[in-house]
Design an enzyme around this catalytic site. Structure first.
Site, PDB file in Angstrom:
ATOM      1  N   THR A   1      42.339  44.547  47.139  1.00  0.00           N
ATOM      2  CA  THR A   1      40.597  45.432  47.467  1.00  0.00           C
ATOM      3  C   THR A   1      40.474  46.054  46.580  1.00  0.00           C
ATOM      4  OG1 THR A   1      41.599  45.014  49.856  1.00  0.00           O
ATOM      5  CG2 THR A   1      39.945  46.285  49.223  1.00  0.00           C
TER       6      THR A   1
ATOM      7  N   HIS B   1      38.474  44.407  43.478  1.00  0.00           N
ATOM      8  CA  HIS B   1      37.262  44.490  44.347  1.00  0.00           C
ATOM      9  C   HIS B   1      36.403  45.304  43.958  1.00  0.00           C
ATOM     10  CE1 HIS B   1      37.736  40.506  45.977  1.00  0.00           C
ATOM     11  NE2 HIS B   1      38.447  40.763  46.932  1.00  0.00           N
TER      12      HIS B   1
END
Ligand code: NAD
Ligand code: ZN
Length: 342
Positions: A40, A43
């Protein structure tokens, strides 16, 4: 205090001087010792479409950590100053039906640490005390720092009974590899893992997968023949988020097979529903970790001899965070741990 934050709406993450967070009546103030980089965070670093829609700027990121209780609100019970803790990154509402039934992982109002509220890539983090998990002394800081993704692996792997079963794991990212280790530890027979990344497939073999399959070079069905598997996999753990990997899983499951799905596909995906219907498959979506059943199981799995140490492939001082992100992006790593104490 020092913190790693998304400061600008563009690719990158920046070291900044942030306000030390204030803690409330039911909160812990945690002094961070080590953090780990999650997919995450990558990202958010890359500033992909999901992050652009989700992350307010500026935002201190990060949610994989270990630290020590440095202060606490007057309402906190069950913790002492100096306790070593990690914590659940899903802050739940406490008043929805699932929260009230003790199913906090299914809260519909979940807020993410380091996503929707300030995160752990900082000298100090504040979370509600009920989100903290006190660590047993015999669990190292490095392992404690990855309890969040380890919890995803444990939650998924233990969704169905694996004892004596043949298990297919699609995706040998850090979470898939840890799930292979768990599957082996709890008594699965064949633990077959697929990926297209040789580095990670090798690591999976070191950690308990019984056969690693590079699907860009080998056919999964040939491997099943080699292993004498005439019928199909009993349990599937989807940990890639790649649509073709999920299709392959559906094709190779035995009738009555069970699939736990953790991998998040980039967009909606069409599947062959005939595989699901005529095989009588069960498919269960997995989000986060069960609070706190998964956390207790993680500690117990490590205490009963599960060796996760090979997944910790890189350690860096936090000032070298750029290098850490580059290593994660390269795919030539397990977990990358950043040390905040020097
Ligand atoms: P990751 O991206 O590191 O791992 C995915 C792996 O899939 C990579 O190693 C990639 O090479 C591999 N892959 C690519 N093509 C493939 C193919 N055709 N067949 C098999 N494997 C292939 O991710 P991770 O951090 O290990 O997380 C695993 C997945 O779980 C991701 O999709 C992530 O978004 C998701 N996730 C979900 C939750 C949740 O709560 N549901 C939590 C954390 C992560
Ligand atoms: Zn809730």
């Amino acid at each position: 205090m020092k913190a790693l934050a998304k400061l600008h709406a563009e690719p990158g993450i920046w070291m900044t001087d942030a306000e030390k967070p204030e803690y409330g009546y039911n909160d812990l103030l945690i002094k961070i010792k080590k953090t780990a980089i999650c997919g995450t965070d990558v990202h958010i670093y890359k500033w992909d479409e999901w992050s652009q829609q989700t992350i307010p700027v500026p935002m201190v990121v990060g949610h994989e950590y270990v630290g020590e209780v440095a202060a606490m609100g007057d309402g906190v019970r069950g913790f002492e100053l100096g306790d070593r803790v990690s914590g659940e990154g899903h802050i739940t509402c406490g008043h929805c039906r699932n929260c009230r039934a003790g199913r906090r992982h299914l809260c519909r109002n979940t807020v993410g640490v380091g996503v929707n509220r300030p995160g752990a890539f900082a000298e100090y983090l504040v979370i509600p005390a009920e989100n903290a998990f006190k660590l047993p002394d015999d669990i190292s800081d490095d392992l404690a720092a990855i309890f969040d993704p380890f919890g995803n692996a444990v939650h998924t792997a233990l969704a169905f009974d694996l004892v004596g079963e043949d298990v297919l794991i699609t995706g040998a990212g850090p979470i898939g590899i840890m799930a292979a280790a768990v599957a082996r530890h709890v008594g699965a027979r064949h633990v077959v893992i697929t990926d297209v990344n040789p580095y990670r497939l090798d690591l999976a073999l070191k950690m308990g997968a019984t056969r690693a399959v590079d699907v860009s070079k080998e056919k999964l069905k040939d491997v099943m023949t080699e292993l004498g598997m005439k019928e199909g996999f009993d349990v599937g753990l989807e940990m890639s988020g790649v649509p073709s990997a999920f299709s392959q899983m559906l094709e190779t499951m035995n009738h009555g097979g069970k699939i736990a799905m953790l991998g998040i596909p980039p967009q909606s995906v069409a599947i062959d529903w005939n595989q699901v219907i005529f095989k009588g498959l069960t498919i269960k979506g997995i989000y986060g970790r069960e609070m706190f059943e998964t956390w207790y199981k993680m500690a117990s799995l490590l205490q009963s001899g599960l060796d996760l140490s090979p997944i910790l492939t890189h350690h860096l001082p936090v000032d070298e965070f750029e290098k850490g992100f580059e290593i994660m992006i390269s795919g030539q790593s397990g977990k990358v741990v950043l040390d905040w104490e020097n």
